[in-house]
Each structure stands twice: as structure tokens, then as C-alpha cells.
Scaffold this motif. Structure first.
Motif: not given
Length: 306
Positions: A158-165, A169-171, A193-199
Motif C-alpha cells: 500500500q502506498q498512501f497518496h496525500s492530496h489537495a482538498d 495534505g499539509t506537512t 506536486g500535491h505535497y508542494s501544493y500546501y508548501g
């Protein structure tokens, strides 16, 4: 270290880079054209994309991929474990379909994306943006249970994907997720990209938690547009339509250092180009995919096709 000893990771792509978000959408690139353009762009590894977009019969899919020299790296499912116990059956039903198919074609990873608090189809706000402690507990326990079951049933990770919205999402949210889950069963599909989305600082996350990086989605976010998106609370789907995810090398983060550091951790990790482009013209993705591949291979020796 000599050039021949430089560690490298496998670079692939995904239906998302062709604007594919749904199994059936007449505006999306037809699946045979997608496969043909993947080959033309120079990739050999792909993800399954939304279940039902590519053929779901394993023999047919194996023939279609094999005739083009393509291989499968992962499938994708969506989860909402924070909502309660009833979410387990929903997640496992998806896993039986997606992991069942992907594992038969040799894929060893299942990318797991959490439900969004704001719909990516309608932009409707569905629930609170943050989780309480009880919801966090349910979320973590659900993912560990899923990861354990995937290993035992399919031999998949399993590879969990943090995501915008989404709620992760944030650090701080990603770090809490790592702290509350078991690395034996739950690790990260780090989407740059999604990790950078929230800085988020991708390299720092990799340096601080190298053992939790199991898979990569490679993309860049437009740093100038991003501030307008966040200030105006633009839903993610609308942000994608505004090209918040931008063709490399025109955004952040820089991909070469990430690829090189992850290659040092484990050269078996995949780096899948996954450019969010839903709603684009069917003629637009192919050339971007080719230029993105060319950019990656020109800026680092830590990338390989196979």
C-alpha cells in the motif's frame, strides 16, 4: 562513484497525464490512443488509472500491454476510513477488483487516495476540512488493516497518496499520518506536486523519513498561480483546469534532486509522471508527456526506462 554505478529509478507515466480521471468520459483520450501515445512518448511503465478505463479482463489487458512493450506498476483505489467501520467493505471491494487485476499483471503496488472533503467532480463541500482525534484513529487503523490484507492476499504494498482538498495534505498532516501508521503496512506514494501544493518540502520529507517512501508521483505545481488558488479557495478540479499542475521544468519542486535521493534509498522505487490534466483537449497530453520524459532524462542520470 562512476557513471555505471549511479543508482537510478524506473520512470513511467499514468492515464492521469492524459487527462483521465474517470472510467468513462467521452471527453477523455480513448484508452487505445493513450497506450499508443505512451509508447510514442518513450515510456515502458504505466499505472492502471481509474478501474474500468483500461480493459479489466487480465488476458486482454496483458495482450494490449504486451503488444506495445508496456508493463504495469500499480493500481489505484480510494478510501474514507475516517468515516467509520462501513468504509472497510467499500475499500476491500475496490481492492479485490483493482489489486486482483493489477497483481495478475505483475504490479506490486496499490496507490491509495483518501476521499476529498470537497468533491473533485462538482466542487461541493462534503465535510469538514480537518479530522478530530477519533477520525484520525479510524483513518490510521483502516489503512494499516488494508495494507496488511493487501500483503497477505496479493503480495502488494500500500502506498498512501496525500492530496489537495483531502484531509491529508499539509506537512503536519502527512507527518501525523506517518506517526500513527505502521511502516510494515502503510507507506507513501509521495506526489511531489500535491505535497508542494500546501508548501511541503519534498526533499526534507525524504531525508527525514526515507523508510516511508515507497513510490513516487512526479509532477510540478505553478508556484505563482498557487497563491491565487489558495487565497481564493479555488477547488482542486478548477485549479487543474487553470493549469495549477504545470509542465516541467516550469514549476516546483525541481525533480532531479528528488529522483536522485530516492534512487539512493531504493532503486526499485518507481517514479511515475502523473500530470493532473483533467478536462484538457485530447491532442494536448501526448507532446507534454514526451517533453516531460525528455526533461527528466536530460537533467539526471538517476532515471531509467526499465
Amino acid at each position: 562513484m562512476t557513471q555505471t554505478e549511479t543508482p537510478s529509478i524506473r520512470i513511467g507515466t499514468a492515464p492521469d497525464s492524459w487527462g483521465v480521471w474517470f472510467p468513462n468520459d467521452p471527453g477523455q483520450v480513448p484508452w487505445k490512443r493513450f497506450l499508443d501515445e505512451v509508447v510514442e512518448a518513450g515510456y515502458e511503465w504505466i499505472e492502471l488509472g481509474p478501474y474500468g478505463y483500461l480493459p479489466t479482463d487480465p488476458n486482454e489487458l496483458e495482450d494490449e500491454l504486451g503488444s506495445r512493450g508496456l508493463k504495469l506498476s500499480a493500481g489505484t483505489v480510494f478510501t474514507g476510513f475516517h468515516k467509520g467501520e462501513d468504509q472497510w467493505q467499500r475499500a476491500w471491494d475496490q481492492a479485490l477488483e483493482v489489486a486482483g487485476l493489477a497483481s495478475k499483471l505483475g504490479a506490486e503496488h496499490l496507490v491509495v487516495i483518501p476521499d476529498l472533503w470537497r468533491s473533485d467532480a462538482t466542487s461541493e463541500v462534503l465535510e469538514s476540512r480537518t479530522l478530530d482525534d477519533e477520525q484520525w484513529q479510524k483513518l490510521a487503523a483502516g489503512h494499516d488493516r488494508l495494507g496488511k490484507a493487501l500483503l497477505e492476499e496479493f503480495g502488494m504494498k500500500q502506498q498512501f497518496h496525500s492530496h489537495a482538498d483531502s484531509h491529508i495534505g499539509t506537512t503536519r498532516e502527512v507527518l501525523r499520518f506517518l506517526a500513527e501508521t505502521d511502516e510494515r503496512y502503510t507507506n507513501l506514494c509521495l506526489d511531489t506536486g500535491h505535497y508542494s501544493y500546501y508548501g511541503g518540502d519534498n526533499l526534507k520529507l525524504i531525508e527525514d523519513h526515507p523508510e516511508r517512501i515507497g513510490y513516487l508521483h512526479l509532477k510540478q505545481v505553478d508556484p505563482t498561480l498557487l497563491f491565487d488558488i489558495l487565497k481564493n479557495d479555488v477547488p482542486f478540479a478548477e485549479a487543474v483546469a487553470q493549469d495549477i499542475m504545470v509542465e516541467p521544468p516550469h514549476g516546483i519542486p525541481e525533480l532531479a534532486p528528488i529522483i536522485e535521493r530516492v534512487a539512493q534509498i531504493d532503486p526499485n522505487i518507481f517514479g511515475i509522471v502523473e500530470h493532473d490534466m483533467y478536462g484538457c483537449s485530447v491532442d494536448r497530453p501526448g507532446p507534454i508527456a514526451k517533453r516531460t520524459r525528455d526533461h527528466i532524462f536530460s537533467c539526471t542520470r538517476a532515471a531509467r526506462v526499465n
